[in-house]
Write an enzyme that holds these catalytic residues in place. Structure first.
Site, PDB file in Angstrom:
ATOM      1  N   LYS A   1       4.263  19.344  -3.919  1.00  0.00           N
ATOM      2  CA  LYS A   1       5.064  18.330  -4.609  1.00  0.00           C
ATOM      3  C   LYS A   1       4.116  17.289  -5.168  1.00  0.00           C
ATOM      4  CE  LYS A   1       6.924  14.739  -4.602  1.00  0.00           C
ATOM      5  NZ  LYS A   1       6.828  13.628  -5.621  1.00  0.00           N
TER       6      LYS A   1
ATOM      7  N   GLU B   1      -3.021  10.978   5.264  1.00  0.00           N
ATOM      8  CA  GLU B   1      -4.115  10.133   4.784  1.00  0.00           C
ATOM      9  C   GLU B   1      -3.462   9.005   4.013  1.00  0.00           C
ATOM     10  OE1 GLU B   1      -6.378   8.406   2.170  1.00  0.00           O
ATOM     11  OE2 GLU B   1      -6.772  10.403   1.347  1.00  0.00           O
TER      12      GLU B   1
ATOM     13  N   CYS C   1      -8.159   5.046  -2.670  1.00  0.00           N
ATOM     14  CA  CYS C   1      -7.785   4.650  -1.313  1.00  0.00           C
ATOM     15  C   CYS C   1      -9.004   4.225  -0.494  1.00  0.00           C
ATOM     16  CB  CYS C   1      -7.060   5.790  -0.607  1.00  0.00           C
ATOM     17  SG  CYS C   1      -7.979   7.344  -0.553  1.00  0.00           S
TER      18      CYS C   1
ATOM     19  N   GLU D   1      -3.138  -3.702   1.068  1.00  0.00           N
ATOM     20  CA  GLU D   1      -3.765  -2.856   0.046  1.00  0.00           C
ATOM     21  C   GLU D   1      -3.176  -3.162  -1.332  1.00  0.00           C
ATOM     22  OE1 GLU D   1      -5.094   1.764  -0.294  1.00  0.00           O
ATOM     23  OE2 GLU D   1      -2.992   1.394   0.202  1.00  0.00           O
TER      24      GLU D   1
END
Length: 500
Positions: free
Chosen positions: A180, A255, A288, A383
């Site tokens: 996906k 992750e 990331c 973040e």
């Protein structure tokens, strides 16, 4: 709805790929290029029913694929890698149009890495082995058995690279897959399905369903026939997936986000340290692993800041298809608004912008460097996932480590120092899945990769990927004739049963 769209001169199928065939949904979503707002295509908008069909196809294909010898699976993965190499320029052009990352990076680094991922896991699967060991006349043999259909959910910031990072080990392990991709950058996943089919991958081994995760994610992650889930994305979505997977105790690898530090000590090569800091603006900061928290020894902070602001201000932002561009656009209007919201709130709270500090035109957010930020400030804790760095100072090694580890994340850390003993000492104290010393983003697929704390669960890469995608089995066999069947037991205290 047309079945295909043309992007950068490349025909891309806009339908799903299920059971070796292209299938369309009744609804669509619009894919728009972040470069200039061009509509790239109307993409089939998956439904839970499409997910059900894809999982069924993966389940049906699993017995045959699991029984396929490792060598044949490896051959097919190598053929996929060859297909990626053959279409490298097309893949690079389509992905740049779709997510706005630099075309030169796609050509020189990302797409070759995609092919490498398939080749690496093909070869690693052939090398899977564990030394047999003996226990009082018995031999233990460790094997990696395919687990079943895997759900692979990938982000928009490095679509095809992340897809290959997940698809290659899953297929090499003998699992089938339902992929996906992000609805913000779905196109190269469709091209990967074509490449896999052209390579001869059996129908149903790899299935691709497109659409918003909010609409089809639960149908995939809660499906009882899914035996592994690998996800890269945000912490809130990771929590949601973990809750969804819990119903069937489906093993998962997550992750998630990061808020990584770059520690610059007074004995560091400042030119190198500045190079490392500037590198954090790569992909418009949508990485990331990016070390977005700059922690600098106060003795060199002024000089480091002077050099960094000059370098950051000189970065050229513009069309990512131009080889002279350093920073392209962010991927989506929602992402731009999110980034700008963080910066505006930081400035209102007293932060000072040394470079940047506000949006440009379109989806172009200039590289930004903020200082005068408190350790408990939102801009330091959360973040941003954009081209925004914060700069703080420290007085000694203990404070540097304390600031670096004072976060709920633990994905990566970077250390700049000229002292090898300090490098070893500090690295040992940092909470992170990966620590880079005087370098950044050096990756080797033989190494484990993943995050600590809320940056994730599990490790992938090398044998760790097979440990995740497989049911690891230990088979114990009698190797000497004892005359009677024997069993290893643990002597238990009186009144308590022993467990064999």
């Amino acid at each position: 709805m047309p079945d295909r769209t043309t992007v950068a001169g490349v025909a891309v199928d806009t339908r799903h790929f299920i059971g070796g065939e292209r299938t369309a949904s009744a609804g669509t979503f619009t894919d728009v290029s972040p470069i200039d707002g061009t509509v790239l295509g109307e993409i089939s908008r998956g439904t839970p029913e499409d997910i059900t069909a894809a999982v069924a196809a993966a389940k049906d294909a699993f017995p045959g694929w699991a029984a396929t010898p490792r060598a044949e699976r490896a051959r097919l993965l190598r053929a996929i890698a060859d297909g990626v190499d053959k279409r490298l320029e097309e893949l690079a052009a389509v992905e740049t149009a779709d997510n706005g990352a630099l075309l030169r990076s796609h050509r020189r680094g990302v797409m070759p890495r995609v092919a490498h991922n398939f080749r690496f896991f093909a070869e690693r699967s052939l090398a899977l082995d564990h030394e047999e060991f003996a226990t009082r006349g018995h031999t233990h043999h460790v094997s990696w058995d395919p687990a079943g259909p895997s759900a692979l959910i990938t982000p928009w910031n490095a679509p095809l690279m992340m897809e290959s990072w997940k698809v290659a080990p899953a297929l090499a392990a003998g699992n089938t897959a339902v992929l996906k991709p992000s609805e913000w950058s779905p196109l190269t996943a469709s091209l990967l399905a074509d490449i896999a089919a052209e390579a001869g991958l059996p129908a149903g081994v790899l299935n691709v369903v497109q659409g918003p995760g909010s609409e089809i994610g639960d149908a995939l992650t809660s499906h009882p026939d899914i035996r592994r889930i690998s996800f890269t994305g945000s912490v809130p979505t990771g929590r949601h997936i973990a809750a969804s997977a819990a119903a069937h105790l489906t093993p998962l690898s997550l992750e998630l986000g990061g808020k990584s530090p770059l520690l610059v000590f007074a004995d560091a090569d400042l030119d190198l340290a500045v190079d490392l800091a500037v590198e954090q603006y790569d992909n418009a900061g949508q990485v990331c692993l990016a070390a977005t928290r700059l922690l600098v020894d106060e003795r060199v902070a002024a000089e480091f800041t002077r050099r960094l602001t000059a370098r950051a201000a000189a970065l050229r932002q513009g069309d990512p298809r131009d080889d002279t561009t350093d920073v392209g656009p962010v991927v989506h209007p929602r992402q731009l608004a999110r980034i700008d919201g963080f910066v505006r709130r930081a400035l209102a709270a007293g932060a000072r912008a040394l470079v940047g500090g506000g949006p440009g035109t379109g989806l172009y957010y200039p590289p930004t460097l903020l200082t005068d930020v408190a350790q408990d400030a939102e801009i330091v804790r959360e973040e941003v996932f954009g081209p925004v760095l914060t700069l703080q100072t420290f007085t000694d090694e203990d404070e540097a480590v304390r600031l670096a580890d004072d976060t709920r994340f633990g994905l990566a850390a970077t250390v700049a120092t000229g002292d090898p003993e300090r490098a070893a000492r500090v690295s040992a104290r940092l909470v992170a899945g990966t620590v880079w010393v005087n370098c950044f983003y050096v990756r080797d697929l033989r190494a484990p990769f993943g995050g600590s704390r809320q940056s994730g669960i599990g490790r992938e890469g090398g044998t760790w990927s097979f440990d995740f995608h497989c049911d690891v089995k230990n088979t114990v066999t009698v190797t000497k004739n004892t005359g009677t069947a024997t069993r290893n037991t643990v002597t238990a205290p009186k009144g308590r049963p022993a467990h064999g």
